[in-house]
Design a protein around this motif. Sequence first.
Motif, PDB file in Angstrom:
ATOM      1  N   ALA A 116      -3.599   5.821   5.709  1.00  0.00           N
ATOM      2  CA  ALA A 116      -2.826   4.594   5.481  1.00  0.00           C
ATOM      3  C   ALA A 116      -1.606   4.897   4.635  1.00  0.00           C
ATOM      4  N   PHE A 117      -0.644   3.987   4.653  1.00  0.00           N
ATOM      5  CA  PHE A 117       0.525   4.066   3.774  1.00  0.00           C
ATOM      6  C   PHE A 117       0.932   2.660   3.389  1.00  0.00           C
ATOM      7  N   CYS A 168       2.019  -4.245   0.954  1.00  0.00           N
ATOM      8  CA  CYS A 168       1.657  -4.232   2.367  1.00  0.00           C
ATOM      9  C   CYS A 168       1.087  -2.854   2.687  1.00  0.00           C
ATOM     10  N   TYR A 169      -0.161  -2.811   3.109  1.00  0.00           N
ATOM     11  CA  TYR A 169      -0.809  -1.557   3.501  1.00  0.00           C
ATOM     12  C   TYR A 169      -0.949  -1.524   5.017  1.00  0.00           C
ATOM     13  N   ASN A 170      -0.684  -0.368   5.593  1.00  0.00           N
ATOM     14  CA  ASN A 170      -0.823  -0.189   7.034  1.00  0.00           C
ATOM     15  C   ASN A 170      -1.773   0.967   7.302  1.00  0.00           C
ATOM     16  N   THR A 171      -2.789   0.694   8.087  1.00  0.00           N
ATOM     17  CA  THR A 171      -3.773   1.703   8.451  1.00  0.00           C
ATOM     18  C   THR A 171      -3.504   2.155   9.877  1.00  0.00           C
ATOM     19  N   VAL A 172      -3.314   3.453  10.085  1.00  0.00           N
ATOM     20  CA  VAL A 172      -3.037   3.968  11.431  1.00  0.00           C
ATOM     21  C   VAL A 172      -4.232   4.711  12.011  1.00  0.00           C
ATOM     22  N   GLU A 207       1.092  -1.218  13.310  1.00  0.00           N
ATOM     23  CA  GLU A 207      -0.262  -0.878  12.895  1.00  0.00           C
ATOM     24  C   GLU A 207      -1.222  -1.133  14.048  1.00  0.00           C
ATOM     25  N   ARG A 208      -1.041  -2.231  14.749  1.00  0.00           N
ATOM     26  CA  ARG A 208      -1.897  -2.560  15.884  1.00  0.00           C
ATOM     27  C   ARG A 208      -1.789  -1.497  16.966  1.00  0.00           C
ATOM     28  N   PRO A 254      -5.031  -9.751   7.427  1.00  0.00           N
ATOM     29  CA  PRO A 254      -5.046  -8.353   7.012  1.00  0.00           C
ATOM     30  C   PRO A 254      -6.371  -7.689   7.388  1.00  0.00           C
ATOM     31  N   PHE A 255      -6.293  -6.523   7.975  1.00  0.00           N
ATOM     32  CA  PHE A 255      -7.437  -5.743   8.462  1.00  0.00           C
ATOM     33  C   PHE A 255      -7.972  -6.247   9.799  1.00  0.00           C
ATOM     34  N   SER A 256      -7.402  -7.310  10.364  1.00  0.00           N
ATOM     35  CA  SER A 256      -7.900  -7.790  11.656  1.00  0.00           C
ATOM     36  C   SER A 256      -7.553  -6.833  12.790  1.00  0.00           C
TER      37      SER A 256
END
Length: 423
Positions: free
Chosen positions: A372-373, A363-367, A198-199, A74-76
């Motif tokens: 994020a959502f 599960c958090y997704n950073t765009v 996300e990636r 996560p966050f990688s």
Amino acid sequence: MAVTRHQTRRDVIRGAAAVAAAALARPALAQAAPRIAVIGGGFGGAACARALRRLDTKLQVTLIEPNRTFTACPFSNEVIAGLRQLTAQQFSYDKVAADGITIAAQAATKVDAQARSIALADGTTLSYDRLVLAPGIDMRFDALSGYDEAAAEKMPHAWKAGEQTLLLRRQLEAMDDGGLVVIAVPAAPLRCPPAPYERASLIAYYLKANKPKSKILVLDAKDNYSQQKLFEKAWAELYPGMIERIALSQGGRVTSVDPATNEIVTDFGNYTAAVANVIPPQRAGRIADIAGAADHTGWCPIDPGTFASKLLPNIHVIGDAAIAGGIPKSASAAAAQGRACAAAIVSALAGKAPETPRLDGACYNTVAPGYAFSLKGIYQPKEDQYAEAEVTTSPVDAPREVRQQEAHQALDWFKRITGDAFG
């Protein structure tokens, strides 16, 4: 008076009964403490080991993990985009050991379920009363023509955080402006289903700032994916025209790759990438297969109430390796399974029926930075599998302030789950 043979036998029987009664009357402290081994020091394994000790300090718990530092996934994706350093993802096992857990810094090479023993890479053999397998995932390098471990050094998967993460980052940094980044996404099941998207988002953030003529192509072996509408809205808002996705029904399934030319072949077309991020199909970590806990699917069938293996006695399987129905293969779900498995083991050792697990996952997704959502769920056993009891996801039409709040919540969530597992 002489003693007869019958009298002697009665005396022997009475003496044996007295010895047995005395043994039963001995305090429990005279019995050896149960030995619990946990293979795999990720979120699930570390959380399980710590929960076991917290529930019963008499347990002898050994965590078997060859890496002395854990690198979190996560966050990688932020590391790939240059927004975060890899060191922020890395955690030691010092505080796990401080809980009274023995750390065996070796790879497990064999499990003998009948003898209840584990062979380690240094030749050591460990015995156990209960074993928890938390091996995570391995890549199926035999599943995609042209893609093997050598190819991954040219077309990184970056699906295990660490050197592969940095390799993909270096390739993006070296790419000329105007280059094409191709992300190949496999069919389910896979670790962290929304992570490829996300990636794509965070790579787009990097390219927009540094190489704005470049594009991203997502070749997908699925038609639909988790939180799809939220990603599509974010892409249209933040990265218009930069990200194209070709779904399964449009010919997006990758059938082969050529690392010498960076060519990626699909059902309906060939693409040459400047940077190729090939995420191959996956399976349970190799030790699960060696132990005999994985079935023909490559994953491990379990009893959802206790995480007990359906194939092996006295062995439990948690985290990404398990066939767990509706629970996503994610860090927080693995940690929740680890805690529930620990409770089930302690109950079983005490001769009690386990409570029905009720697991939570997020599960958090950073765009983009500050955007994020999330998806949050409660999962319970139902018909021999886990099913969603409650699921909430971020609203598609939420204002930007909500996205920013969730970005802060994502950081807090990461601190909680890493703190729970690694202190």
